[in-house]
Scaffold this motif. Structure first.
Motif, mmCIF file in Angstrom:
data_model
loop_
_atom_site.group_PDB
_atom_site.id
_atom_site.type_symbol
_atom_site.label_atom_id
_atom_site.label_comp_id
_atom_site.label_asym_id
_atom_site.label_seq_id
_atom_site.Cartn_x
_atom_site.Cartn_y
_atom_site.Cartn_z
ATOM 1 N N GLY A 125 0.809 -1.208 0.000
ATOM 2 C CA GLY A 125 0.000 0.000 0.000
ATOM 3 C C GLY A 125 0.844 1.260 0.000
ATOM 4 N N ALA A 126 1.887 1.277 0.830
ATOM 5 C CA ALA A 126 2.755 2.455 0.888
ATOM 6 C C ALA A 126 3.490 2.656 -0.433
ATOM 7 C CB ALA A 126 3.753 2.310 2.031
ATOM 8 N N ARG A 127 3.929 1.562 -1.046
ATOM 9 C CA ARG A 127 4.619 1.672 -2.330
ATOM 10 C C ARG A 127 3.675 2.238 -3.393
ATOM 11 N NH1 ARG A 127 9.147 -1.396 -4.096
ATOM 12 N NH2 ARG A 127 8.724 -3.030 -2.568
ATOM 13 N N ASP A 128 2.416 1.793 -3.391
ATOM 14 C CA ASP A 128 1.445 2.292 -4.360
ATOM 15 C C ASP A 128 1.204 3.791 -4.181
ATOM 16 O OD1 ASP A 128 1.170 -0.200 -5.481
ATOM 17 O OD2 ASP A 128 -0.711 -0.684 -4.444
ATOM 18 N N VAL A 129 1.117 4.236 -2.928
ATOM 19 C CA VAL A 129 0.848 5.650 -2.664
ATOM 20 C C VAL A 129 2.058 6.511 -3.008
ATOM 21 C CG1 VAL A 129 0.425 7.356 -0.849
ATOM 22 C CG2 VAL A 129 -0.909 5.238 -0.904
ATOM 23 N N VAL A 189 11.009 4.570 4.782
ATOM 24 C CA VAL A 189 11.893 5.647 4.362
ATOM 25 C C VAL A 189 11.421 6.173 3.014
ATOM 26 C CG1 VAL A 189 14.270 6.301 3.841
ATOM 27 C CG2 VAL A 189 13.808 4.599 5.627
ATOM 28 N N THR A 190 11.371 7.492 2.906
ATOM 29 C CA THR A 190 10.872 8.141 1.691
ATOM 30 C C THR A 190 11.946 9.067 1.122
ATOM 31 O OG1 THR A 190 9.900 9.968 2.956
ATOM 32 C CG2 THR A 190 8.505 8.064 2.522
ATOM 33 N N ALA A 191 11.858 9.336 -0.178
ATOM 34 C CA ALA A 191 12.811 10.247 -0.803
ATOM 35 C C ALA A 191 12.598 11.679 -0.330
ATOM 36 C CB ALA A 191 12.682 10.173 -2.320
ATOM 37 N N ALA A 192 11.368 12.016 0.010
ATOM 38 C CA ALA A 192 11.016 13.335 0.527
ATOM 39 C C ALA A 192 9.773 13.178 1.395
ATOM 40 C CB ALA A 192 10.747 14.313 -0.618
ATOM 41 N N ASP A 193 9.505 14.193 2.195
ATOM 42 C CA ASP A 193 8.321 14.115 3.044
ATOM 43 C C ASP A 193 7.069 14.043 2.160
ATOM 44 O OD1 ASP A 193 6.478 14.461 5.240
ATOM 45 O OD2 ASP A 193 8.105 15.433 6.312
ATOM 46 N N PRO A 194 6.137 13.132 2.455
ATOM 47 C CA PRO A 194 4.927 13.041 1.644
ATOM 48 C C PRO A 194 4.177 14.378 1.596
ATOM 49 C CG PRO A 194 5.106 11.136 3.076
ATOM 50 C CD PRO A 194 6.179 12.087 3.502
ATOM 51 N N GLY A 195 3.709 14.733 0.399
ATOM 52 C CA GLY A 195 2.916 15.935 0.249
ATOM 53 C C GLY A 195 1.485 15.712 0.720
ATOM 54 N N PRO A 196 0.637 16.742 0.650
ATOM 55 C CA PRO A 196 -0.738 16.630 1.155
ATOM 56 C C PRO A 196 -1.530 15.491 0.517
ATOM 57 C CG PRO A 196 -0.178 18.918 0.757
ATOM 58 C CD PRO A 196 0.953 18.108 0.207
ATOM 59 N N ALA A 197 -1.405 15.293 -0.789
ATOM 60 C CA ALA A 197 -2.158 14.220 -1.443
ATOM 61 C C ALA A 197 -1.687 12.860 -0.967
ATOM 62 C CB ALA A 197 -2.031 14.330 -2.960
ATOM 63 N N GLU A 198 -0.378 12.685 -0.865
ATOM 64 C CA GLU A 198 0.161 11.409 -0.384
ATOM 65 C C GLU A 198 -0.194 11.189 1.081
ATOM 66 O OE1 GLU A 198 2.322 12.667 -3.908
ATOM 67 O OE2 GLU A 198 2.003 13.670 -1.978
ATOM 68 N N GLU A 199 -0.141 12.248 1.878
ATOM 69 C CA GLU A 199 -0.493 12.111 3.295
ATOM 70 C C GLU A 199 -1.949 11.671 3.453
ATOM 71 O OE1 GLU A 199 -0.543 14.858 7.349
ATOM 72 O OE2 GLU A 199 0.765 15.404 5.675
ATOM 73 N N GLY A 213 4.901 5.764 -4.793
ATOM 74 C CA GLY A 213 5.527 5.641 -6.104
ATOM 75 C C GLY A 213 7.044 5.699 -6.014
ATOM 76 N N GLU A 214 7.647 6.541 -6.828
ATOM 77 C CA GLU A 214 9.095 6.632 -6.861
ATOM 78 C C GLU A 214 9.685 7.213 -5.586
ATOM 79 O OE1 GLU A 214 10.298 8.745 -10.319
ATOM 80 O OE2 GLU A 214 9.611 7.189 -11.724
ATOM 81 N N ALA A 215 8.861 7.835 -4.748
ATOM 82 C CA ALA A 215 9.355 8.378 -3.477
ATOM 83 C C ALA A 215 9.522 7.296 -2.411
ATOM 84 C CB ALA A 215 8.421 9.467 -2.968
#
Length: 291
Positions: free
Chosen positions: A19-23, A53-63, A25-27
């Motif tokens: 689920g996290a990978r789907d949300v 671990v993420t490439a950057a902090d999730p944005g509002p849509a990802e959150e 993506g490349e991050a």
């Protein structure tokens, strides 16, 4: 995925990772277990501590999408689904010490902010965090510590992604000791002064074992499991405290599990003498730190 001795937990972890990978993506960089399972003492009374671990902090849509994911996981039938705890950790932040504490993008904290998981004012970067028994993500510094970094780097179980040691630098033992002393003093002061009340059975037991683990970490310069700290305590703390610590370990088997656990926990109070003995042990542990 067979990351733990519990097939039901492995199914929940698989749903989390996919689920996290789907949300993200490349991050999405990687997903890991830390905490009890990483240290080798995860059992049927444990929660499952994760780090994604993420490439950057999730944005509002990802959150928002991650919030939907965790609500759905929480509603799964496996009791383990209600006992995940962990954070979404930006890779660059994890490389820095916790004392580097810029605000998370789009999540400024006002002057009166208190961490929803720790109750503390702002001190470090707040990760997206899921507490044990919770279904909603919050911003918390709970996992932005040297303790988590050391366990993650030295013992983390990879569910997906590169080795943990490639993502976090080695933690200096003296810096780890400094962080632990600070936690002992701040939390210990709240316990002994009564500003933090040990009115839940799980919190009384957790506090006793936590201070034993912190004494053990100060002595060894590394974070150990609860059984390792208990074994150390049998040799290195006053024998007066051993019944308290043994009881705190044994009573974990009585803790409620599953969807109704938070309410059930609130209905279980420790015996007054056990709470008083725990406060006395905290005072003893603080004396050892200052001594």
């Amino acid at each position: 995925m067979a990351a733990t001795p519990f097939p039901e937990l492995d199914r929940v972890l698989s749903a989390l990772v996919h689920g996290a990978r789907d949300v993200l993506g490349e991050a999405f960089v990687g997903a890991y277990l830390q905490g009890s399972f990483a240290l080798g003492d995860g059992d049927a009374a444990s929660d499952a501590d994760f780090i994604i671990v993420t490439a950057a902090d999730p944005g509002p849509a990802e959150e928002e999408a991650l919030g939907v994911l965790h609500a759905a996981i929480h509603d799964r039938p496996e009791p383990w689904a209600q006992h995940l705890e962990g954070s979404y950790v930006p890779r660059g932040v994890f490389r820095r010490p916790p004392s580097a504490h810029p605000e998370a993008p789009g999540a400024p904290r006002d002057r009166g902010w208190r961490d929803p998981a720790t109750g503390q004012p702002p001190r470090a970067y707040p990760f997206l965090f899921l507490g044990n028994g919770e279904r909603a993500l919050v911003r918390s510094e709970h996992d932005n510590t040297l303790v988590v970094r050391q366990v993650f780097r030295e013992h983390g179980i990879t569910l997906a992604g590169p080795p943990p040691s490639s993502l976090v630098d080695a933690v200096d033992p003296d810096e780890l000791r400094g962080e632990i002393r600070a936690v002992m003093r701040s939390f210990g002061d709240e316990v002994v002064t009564g500003s933090f009340v040990l009115d839940a059975l799980w919190m009384q037991g957790f506090t006793a074992l936590l201070f034993a683990r912190m004494l053990h970490a100060l002595a060894t310069g590394k974070v150990g499991s609860k059984p390792a700290a208990l074994a150390w305590a049998r040799e290195h703390v006053d024998a007066r405290w051993l019944p308290l610590l043994e009881d705190a370990w044994a009573q974990r088997a009585r803790y409620p599990r599953g969807r109704g656990a938070p309410d059930a926990h609130r209905a279980l109070a420790p015996a007054p003498e056990r709470a008083a003995e725990t406060i006395a042990f905290v005072r003893y542990a603080l004396g050892r730190v200052e001594g």
